[in-house]
Design a protein around this motif. Sequence first.
Motif, short mmCIF file in Angstrom:
data_model
loop_
_atom_site.label_atom_id
_atom_site.label_comp_id
_atom_site.label_asym_id
_atom_site.label_seq_id
_atom_site.Cartn_x
_atom_site.Cartn_y
_atom_site.Cartn_z
N LEU A 74 -80.16 -29.09 -14.44
CA LEU A 74 -79.90 -28.42 -13.17
C LEU A 74 -80.07 -26.91 -13.30
O LEU A 74 -80.63 -26.25 -12.41
N ARG A 75 -79.58 -26.35 -14.39
CA ARG A 75 -79.71 -24.91 -14.59
C ARG A 75 -81.17 -24.50 -14.72
O ARG A 75 -81.57 -23.42 -14.24
N ASP A 76 -81.97 -25.33 -15.38
CA ASP A 76 -83.40 -25.02 -15.50
C ASP A 76 -84.14 -25.21 -14.18
O ASP A 76 -85.08 -24.48 -13.88
N TRP A 77 -83.71 -26.20 -13.40
CA TRP A 77 -84.39 -26.55 -12.15
C TRP A 77 -84.13 -25.52 -11.05
O TRP A 77 -85.02 -25.17 -10.28
N ALA A 78 -82.91 -25.02 -10.97
CA ALA A 78 -82.51 -24.14 -9.87
C ALA A 78 -83.20 -22.78 -9.97
O ALA A 78 -83.46 -22.27 -11.06
N ALA A 79 -83.47 -22.20 -8.80
CA ALA A 79 -83.92 -20.81 -8.78
C ALA A 79 -82.81 -19.88 -9.24
O ALA A 79 -83.06 -18.83 -9.83
N ALA A 80 -81.56 -20.25 -8.97
CA ALA A 80 -80.37 -19.53 -9.42
C ALA A 80 -79.19 -20.46 -9.20
O ALA A 80 -79.24 -21.39 -8.40
N TRP A 81 -78.10 -20.18 -9.92
CA TRP A 81 -76.89 -20.99 -9.75
C TRP A 81 -75.68 -20.16 -10.17
O TRP A 81 -75.80 -19.18 -10.90
N ALA A 82 -74.51 -20.58 -9.71
CA ALA A 82 -73.27 -19.91 -10.10
C ALA A 82 -72.10 -20.80 -9.71
O ALA A 82 -72.22 -21.69 -8.85
N VAL A 83 -70.95 -20.55 -10.34
CA VAL A 83 -69.70 -21.22 -9.98
C VAL A 83 -68.62 -20.15 -9.87
O VAL A 83 -68.50 -19.28 -10.75
N GLY A 84 -67.85 -20.19 -8.80
CA GLY A 84 -66.72 -19.28 -8.61
C GLY A 84 -65.42 -20.05 -8.51
O GLY A 84 -65.40 -21.23 -8.14
N HIS A 85 -64.32 -19.38 -8.83
CA HIS A 85 -63.00 -20.03 -8.84
C HIS A 85 -61.99 -19.17 -8.08
O HIS A 85 -62.10 -17.94 -8.06
N ALA A 86 -61.01 -19.82 -7.49
CA ALA A 86 -59.82 -19.15 -6.97
C ALA A 86 -58.62 -19.79 -7.64
O ALA A 86 -58.49 -21.03 -7.66
N GLU A 87 -57.75 -18.98 -8.20
CA GLU A 87 -56.67 -19.46 -9.03
C GLU A 87 -55.46 -19.93 -8.20
O GLU A 87 -55.36 -19.62 -7.01
N PRO A 88 -54.54 -20.68 -8.84
CA PRO A 88 -53.40 -21.21 -8.09
C PRO A 88 -52.60 -20.15 -7.34
O PRO A 88 -52.19 -20.38 -6.19
N ALA A 89 -52.37 -18.98 -7.95
CA ALA A 89 -51.61 -17.94 -7.26
C ALA A 89 -52.34 -17.46 -6.01
O ALA A 89 -51.71 -17.08 -5.01
N GLU A 90 -53.67 -17.45 -6.06
CA GLU A 90 -54.46 -17.05 -4.89
C GLU A 90 -54.42 -18.12 -3.82
O GLU A 90 -54.38 -17.81 -2.61
N ILE A 91 -54.40 -19.38 -4.22
CA ILE A 91 -54.23 -20.47 -3.25
C ILE A 91 -52.88 -20.34 -2.56
O ILE A 91 -52.77 -20.49 -1.33
N ASP A 92 -51.84 -20.04 -3.34
CA ASP A 92 -50.51 -19.86 -2.76
C ASP A 92 -50.48 -18.68 -1.79
O ASP A 92 -49.84 -18.74 -0.73
N ALA A 93 -51.16 -17.59 -2.15
CA ALA A 93 -51.11 -16.38 -1.33
C ALA A 93 -51.94 -16.49 -0.06
O ALA A 93 -51.56 -15.98 0.99
N LEU A 94 -53.10 -17.16 -0.16
CA LEU A 94 -54.06 -17.16 0.94
C LEU A 94 -54.08 -18.44 1.75
O LEU A 94 -54.52 -18.44 2.90
N GLY A 95 -53.64 -19.56 1.17
CA GLY A 95 -53.88 -20.86 1.75
C GLY A 95 -55.19 -21.43 1.20
O GLY A 95 -56.06 -20.69 0.73
#
Length: 253
Positions: A74-95
Amino acid sequence: MSPTAAPTLRVERSLLRAGHGLVAGVDEVGRGALAGPVSVGVLVVGPHTPAAPRGLRDSKLLTPAAREALVPALRDWAAAWAVGHAEPAEIDALGITAALRLAGRRALAQLAEPPAAVLLDGSHDWLSDPPGQALPGLGEPVLPCAAPPVTTRVKADTTCAAVAGASVLAKTARDALMARRHEEHPHYGWAANKGYGAPEHLAAVAEHGRCSQHRLSWRLPAAALPPAPRGARAADTLQPPVGPGPGRGARGA
């Protein structure tokens, strides 16, 4: 298309023909977990992207070994790729909905060239800011980038190759994070359950309590709570189902 049919680039190519130079498939994992981050994968395709790697399916339809084996292709096939995360404290703060948006923006911000359009699994656009509700900076030096125009499609993770690829990238990245965090908190069994509400996870919460990796604003079922004191009324110990508290804007995962 049947649930086991291979996803294609038909929808992505229709967006490319409409004048979008790069199209990103986007999908999330971890929405329904009790612990750990919510993670968003982005996989970008362009006009010259070939057919998807053999064996690609929505991450939920693949074994862990099959997902891991697909990642290099998949990494070779894609023109670009990325993964982002939001941590538990951010889930608590933001919903949960805003935390999904934050994780998605973090993924998009990693791309060298932003896509002109996003293809998002589901019927709800959680990636774009609602009117007048831009994400706060949360102490970051630069606010994650705004989302490009979003097209939602139900079951895109099973029918659209870029979205299926994004789901595999997000799932494998989050699973690896939870396996590492298992080493810090081994009694919760995260190496196996990845922070979801499996019986052994709930039993460990009842015995040891919650930790900083749990979403502290979320309700837990009665099975995950310490035993009630002798003589307590049943009504004193009843809890709502697993999930976010009121006003969190979550849907089931």
